[in-house]
Design a protein around this motif. Sequence first.
Motif, short mmCIF file in Angstrom:
data_model
loop_
_atom_site.label_atom_id
_atom_site.label_comp_id
_atom_site.label_asym_id
_atom_site.label_seq_id
_atom_site.Cartn_x
_atom_site.Cartn_y
_atom_site.Cartn_z
N SER A 57 0.79 -1.11 -0.07
CA SER A 57 0.04 0.09 0.04
C SER A 57 0.83 1.30 0.11
O SER A 57 0.38 2.23 0.39
N ASN A 58 2.24 1.30 -0.31
CA ASN A 58 3.03 2.35 -0.48
C ASN A 58 3.41 2.90 0.85
O ASN A 58 3.85 4.00 0.96
N LYS A 59 3.04 2.22 2.12
CA LYS A 59 3.43 2.91 3.40
C LYS A 59 5.08 2.39 3.63
O LYS A 59 5.29 1.35 3.17
N LYS A 60 5.64 3.13 4.19
CA LYS A 60 6.79 2.84 4.75
C LYS A 60 6.87 2.73 6.46
O LYS A 60 6.51 4.03 6.87
N TYR A 61 7.56 2.13 7.08
CA TYR A 61 7.59 1.86 8.58
C TYR A 61 8.98 1.76 8.78
O TYR A 61 9.81 1.06 8.21
N ILE A 62 9.79 2.73 9.76
CA ILE A 62 11.01 2.66 10.27
C ILE A 62 11.03 1.75 11.65
O ILE A 62 10.14 1.84 12.68
N TYR A 63 11.77 0.78 11.78
CA TYR A 63 11.69 -0.15 12.79
C TYR A 63 13.14 -0.66 13.32
O TYR A 63 14.00 -0.41 12.46
N TYR A 64 12.92 -0.45 14.62
CA TYR A 64 14.61 -0.48 15.15
C TYR A 64 14.69 -2.23 15.31
O TYR A 64 14.43 -2.69 16.30
N LYS A 65 15.61 -2.75 14.25
CA LYS A 65 16.19 -3.97 14.33
C LYS A 65 17.24 -4.07 12.96
O LYS A 65 17.05 -3.45 11.93
N ALA A 66 18.40 -4.61 13.24
CA ALA A 66 19.14 -4.79 12.28
C ALA A 66 18.76 -5.93 11.18
O ALA A 66 18.04 -6.82 11.52
N LEU A 67 19.21 -5.69 9.98
CA LEU A 67 18.67 -6.53 8.73
C LEU A 67 18.96 -7.87 9.10
O LEU A 67 18.03 -8.89 8.79
N LYS A 68 20.30 -8.24 9.49
CA LYS A 68 20.87 -9.61 9.81
C LYS A 68 19.87 -10.25 10.95
O LYS A 68 19.87 -11.59 10.76
N ASP A 69 19.57 -9.60 11.82
CA ASP A 69 18.65 -9.88 12.84
C ASP A 69 17.10 -10.29 12.33
O ASP A 69 16.56 -11.49 12.84
N LEU A 70 16.81 -9.53 11.31
CA LEU A 70 15.36 -9.67 11.12
C LEU A 70 15.13 -10.87 10.29
O LEU A 70 14.28 -11.51 10.27
N ILE A 71 16.13 -11.08 9.43
CA ILE A 71 15.73 -12.07 8.18
C ILE A 71 15.81 -13.37 8.78
O ILE A 71 14.98 -14.51 8.34
N GLU A 72 16.20 -13.62 10.13
CA GLU A 72 16.02 -14.79 10.60
C GLU A 72 14.68 -15.01 11.33
O GLU A 72 14.35 -16.29 11.60
N SER A 73 13.77 -14.15 11.58
CA SER A 73 12.59 -14.30 11.94
C SER A 73 11.52 -14.12 10.91
O SER A 73 10.36 -14.07 11.23
N LEU A 74 12.01 -14.01 9.84
CA LEU A 74 11.08 -13.95 8.66
C LEU A 74 10.75 -15.24 7.74
O LEU A 74 11.57 -16.24 7.88
N PRO A 75 9.43 -15.54 7.21
CA PRO A 75 9.33 -16.60 6.69
C PRO A 75 9.88 -16.84 5.58
O PRO A 75 10.71 -16.09 5.16
N ASP A 76 10.03 -18.08 4.89
CA ASP A 76 10.70 -18.49 3.75
C ASP A 76 10.77 -17.70 2.54
O ASP A 76 11.53 -17.62 1.77
#
Length: 108
Positions: A39-58
């Motif tokens: 929906s073209n919204k952008k959110y800024i979230y405090y988390k490093a990319l390398k930590d985030l990829i581990e908690s995302l689905p396949d």
Amino acid sequence: MENRTFAFIKTDKKLIKLFFKDITIIKGLGNYVEINTTSNKKYIYYKALKDLIESLPDEFMRVHNSYIVNLTNIDYFEDNQLVCQDQKIAVAKSYKDCLITALNKMML
């Protein structure tokens, strides 16, 4: 909570529910990430990319040191570039083979 379809992120002092299918691109900004949605919204979230990829689905894949994309929301892939909602993202050489393998599994 296996097979969940959403997650909550804390941004602007609010907890916001984001469905994984609505996320297109996640861009690394140091210790923060910028999450772009369909929906073209952008959110800024405090988390490093390398930590985030581990908690995302396949269906999420890192394609560059600074980018994670949702494979289900890619419009096309051409000349080492992905296009997601008119945003072009360069695919790093180190991630290209893995990306092509994943996309081949989705082909008809």
